[in-house]
Every structure is written in structure tokens, then in C-alpha cells.
Design an enzyme around this catalytic site. Structure first.
Site, PDB file in Angstrom:
ATOM      1  N   ASP A   1       5.732  -1.671 -10.055  1.00 25.35           N
ATOM      2  CA  ASP A   1       5.337  -0.315  -9.679  1.00 25.35           C
ATOM      3  C   ASP A   1       4.167   0.170 -10.534  1.00 25.35           C
ATOM      4  O   ASP A   1       3.541  -0.611 -11.256  1.00 25.35           O
ATOM      5  CB  ASP A   1       6.539   0.626  -9.762  1.00 25.35           C
ATOM      6  CG  ASP A   1       7.101   0.764 -11.179  1.00 25.35           C
ATOM      7  OD1 ASP A   1       6.484   0.246 -12.137  1.00 25.35           O
ATOM      8  OD2 ASP A   1       8.169   1.384 -11.330  1.00 25.35           O
TER       9      ASP A   1
ATOM     10  N   GLU B   1       4.321  -0.858 -14.251  1.00 19.53           N
ATOM     11  CA  GLU B   1       4.506  -2.273 -14.577  1.00 19.53           C
ATOM     12  C   GLU B   1       5.979  -2.620 -14.774  1.00 19.53           C
ATOM     13  O   GLU B   1       6.345  -3.379 -15.671  1.00 19.53           O
ATOM     14  CB  GLU B   1       3.693  -2.661 -15.821  1.00 19.53           C
ATOM     15  CG  GLU B   1       2.228  -2.854 -15.545  1.00 19.53           C
ATOM     16  CD  GLU B   1       1.376  -1.649 -15.916  1.00 19.53           C
ATOM     17  OE1 GLU B   1       1.891  -0.748 -16.607  1.00 19.53           O
ATOM     18  OE2 GLU B   1       0.204  -1.616 -15.509  1.00 19.53           O
TER      19      GLU B   1
ATOM     20  N   GLU C   1      -1.457  10.012 -23.179  1.00 17.85           N
ATOM     21  CA  GLU C   1      -0.721   9.480 -22.043  1.00 17.85           C
ATOM     22  C   GLU C   1       0.579  10.250 -21.850  1.00 17.85           C
ATOM     23  O   GLU C   1       0.941  10.603 -20.724  1.00 17.85           O
ATOM     24  CB  GLU C   1      -0.423   7.996 -22.281  1.00 17.85           C
ATOM     25  CG  GLU C   1       0.287   7.305 -21.130  1.00 17.85           C
ATOM     26  CD  GLU C   1       0.386   5.817 -21.343  1.00 17.85           C
ATOM     27  OE1 GLU C   1      -0.171   5.062 -20.530  1.00 17.85           O
ATOM     28  OE2 GLU C   1       1.031   5.396 -22.339  1.00 17.85           O
TER      29      GLU C   1
END
Length: 383
Positions: free
Chosen positions: A168, A171, A327
């Protein structure tokens, strides 16, 4: 934890910095690095991340930067024409190659395979790059001719492979067919057809496959009236918001879209910050600014601009004092005991993450919170 209040000047400075991060870090080849310093990402560009980065840059007026990225994609894929044709032939013969022999999710800046092991067999990026290319060509009225060969190769690869399980966006879970992946593929097919990037028998086949992808999403990809993480699951994933917006695969006014947004809010979003999925342990399972931006885009498409603005404000609040966007942040961790294990393995959370900066631009410009004309002037001044 309360988010700090940002003034309009703060937001515009963050936007200015975001565009500079994206354009200044773009490589000579045209690739966008995922993050310049994060140990596991250094030296690589992902089709998925890069395509969303290019879309944000394109909307912000960095037309040349986005074009250079799509040129890099086209060169990289054209250089693999023989490999793609072999994959397609073997798949058509009923003997598709193993995941290890499929195209990678990420490339070196030179467009080559990496030398280290990775969770590479991911199909979403191949649909996403065609979608983002289509948005860029349409937005700036650009010539599609330089990209037709690469798009044809890509759609052939996806037609032959879209029904296969693969990793996905994160990963993970290579054994499943992921609904976000199918949405990216559908968006790529739609762009290829809408802009006539393909023609003849290839276009007719893609049209038929697009209908099949939509049927799979709306059939096996829905439980309890909302999109699900993968076929056979009942859970949701933060990436599902992208199917509503900006990809537009699911009509934002539909009951499925409204219910999906509702479940994403209830299950994954706390104080404006959106998690990837329940059970996430990566760096403790923090909240991702880029996912809050995707959810904000979905809310805005569905008519709730107030909530979209709240999600934008939360995402903007995650920027560091140097205006770099991470992130993820360690607020409301799902698995706090796992955070240090990942720090020990790969170092601190990826900061800056270009994808985070791009999604902030994408949502902020759409909401009118970021002055795109000023960004264009800045970009032209740096050209």
C-alpha cells in the site's frame, strides 16, 4: 496538545518556504527527493510522493518545476519499456512475474533501481503520476505529446496488473488489494482518457478496465457504507480521503464519501491531526500533516469549508521553528512504546518531508489561505 495560533503572515511565510523547499531540493534530473536527510529516504524519489509534490508545485505556479518532474517520470518509464512489455506479455499469458520483478515504487535520481532492499511492488504511484500529469497539462494548457509513450507504457502495465495484491501507500501489507491503490489507478485511467493521452484499441481497453476498477471499489471496497482499507477489511486508512479529493474517484456529495469522511474523523483524527490507521506503530503511530490536508480537501469538496480550514490550521501548526514540515508528529501516539525503536533504526522523523509541504500548498491555495499569485512571483524570481 493545543495547536499554536498562526497569523495570516505566518501562513504565507510557511507557504513561501514550502515552495522554496520543493523547488530548491529538486534534483538536476528533475526528481523530487522525499526528504533530504532522512536516512531511509536519502537519494530516492517516489512516483506517489513526487506526483503529489508536483501537483502542489503546479498549483502554486512552479510550472517549470512540475514539468521537469513529469519529464523525469517519462524518461524513467521509457527507459523500462522492454521490462514493461515483458511484464505485460507474461501477465497476458497467465504467468505474471513475482512482485520482486515488477516495477519499483521508488527510483534513484538517475532513474535507476535502488541498491538496498525495499517494499517495492506498489501500483498506486503509476496511476498517480498520470493523474497529476493530467492535472498539470490541463491547468497550464501544455502539450501532451512528450508524454504519450510513457503514459501508454504505464496504462499497459496497470491494465495487466491492477487486480494483483501489492504493497500500500505505506509499504505494508503486500498480500492485500488496497482501495487507495485502486483509487489512484482509476484516477490515472480517467486522466489518460479525458485528455486523450491514449487512443485506439488501448483507449477502449482502458475504458473497460476503468469500469472494472470502479466496480471493484464500489463493491469489494465498501463496508457499512464507507470505503475500507483493503478488500476484506472493515477498517479505514487515512489515505482513503484522497479518493474523494483531490483524485475525485468518489463523488464528494455521495453517501459513501460522506460516510467515509465521518469514519475517518471518528477513528483516525484527534484535535485535527490524522493518523494513518489504527494499529500503526511506525515512529509510535503519530499524526501526519499530509493526511490532515487530504482529509481537508475531502471536506472542502463535500462542502464543509469550516472543517477543512481547521485541518489546514492543524497541519500548518506542525511546522518547526525553521518552517520545515515533518512526516508525522508525536501527538496522540497510537503505540508510544515503539517510537524510540524507529528513532534508533532510522534517526528522527523525516523533516522536511516535501510531500507534507506540497499538501499544505494544495489545501491552502484551494481554501484561499495562501496567495498563489505571491507564490508565482517568488517562483519566477528564483527561476
Amino acid at each position: 496538545m493545543a495547536t499554536r495560533a498562526l497569523t495570516q503572515d505566518d501562513i504565507q511565510r510557511l507557504a513561501d518556504h514550502s515552495l522554496c523547499v520543493i523547488t530548491d531540493l529538486q534534483t538536476a534530473e528533475g526528481a523530487y527527493p522525499a526528504s533530504p536527510t532522512f536516512s531511509a529516504y536519502v537519494g530516492y524519489s517516489w512516483l506517489r510522493d513526487g506526483s503529489f509534490i508536483a501537483d502542489g508545485a503546479s498549483l502554486a505556479g512552479a510550472t517549470l518545476s512540475a514539468t521537469r518532474f513529469f519529464d523525469w517520470c517519462a524518461r524513467t518509464l521509457e527507459g523500462r519499456a522492454d521490462q514493461i512489455r515483458t511484464i505485460v506479455q507474461q501477465s497476458d499469458e497467465g504467468t505474471p512475474p513475482s512482485g520482486d520483478h515488477m516495477l519499483p515504487a521508488r527510483f534513484t535520481f538517475a532513474g535507476e533501481d535502488g541498491t538496498d532492499d525495499w517494499w517495492d511492488f506498489q501500483l498506486d504511484g503509476y496511476g498517480t503520476w498520470i493523474w497529476a500529469l493530467g492535472e498539470h497539462l490541463d491547468r497550464h494548457d501544455l502539450d501532451s505529446a512528450p508524454y504519450r509513450e510513457a503514459v501508454a507504457l504505464t496504462v499497459d502495465y496497470l491494465v495487466a496488473s491492477w487486480q494483483r495484491p501489492c504493497y500500500d501507500w505505506w509499504e505494508e501489507h503486500a498480500e492485500h488489494v488496497h482501495i487507495s491503490t485502486l483509487a489512484c489507478i482509476a484516477a490515472g485511467f480517467e486522466a489518460a482518457l479525458r485528455l486523450h493521452l491514449i487512443s485506439g484499441e488501448r483507449a477502449r481497453r482502458v475504458e473497460a478496465e476503468l469500469a472494472a476498477v470502479h466496480a471493484r471499489i464500489l463493491g469489494d471496497g465498501v463496508k457499512d457504507r464507507h470505503l475500507i482499507k483493503w478488500v476484506g477489511s472493515t477498517a479505514v486508512d487515512g489515505s482513503l480521503a484522497s479518493a474523494i479529493a483531490p483524485l475525485g474517484v468518489i463523488d464528494a456529495s455521495s453517501p459513501i464519501a460522506r460516510r467515509t469522511i465521518q469514519v475517518l474523523e471518528a477513528h483516525l483524527t484527534v484535535d485535527g491531526g490524522t493518523h494513518r490507521y489504527l494499529g500503526d506503530t511506525f515512529f509510535g503511530g503519530g499524526q501526519w500533516p499530509l493526511l490532515s490536508c487530504f482529509l481537508g480537501l475531502a471536506h472542502d469538496a463535500a462542502g464543509d469549508r469550516t472543517r477543512a480550514n481547521e485541518l489546514f490550521d492543524w497541519a500548518a501548526s506542525t511546522a518547526t521553528a525553521d518552517l520545515d514540515m515533518p512526516e508525522q508528529v508525536d501527538r496522540h501516539l497510537i503505540a508510544p512504546g515503539m517510537r524510540q525503536e524507529w528513532i534508533d533504526r532510522w534517526g528522527p522523523v523525516a523533516t522536511p518531508l516535501l510531500w507534507s509541504h506540497a499538501m499544505l500548498l494544495r489545501l491552502g491555495i484551494q481554501l484561499g489561505r495562501i496567495d498563489s499569485h505571491r507564490l508565482t512571483a517568488i517562483n519566477e524570481g528564483n527561476a
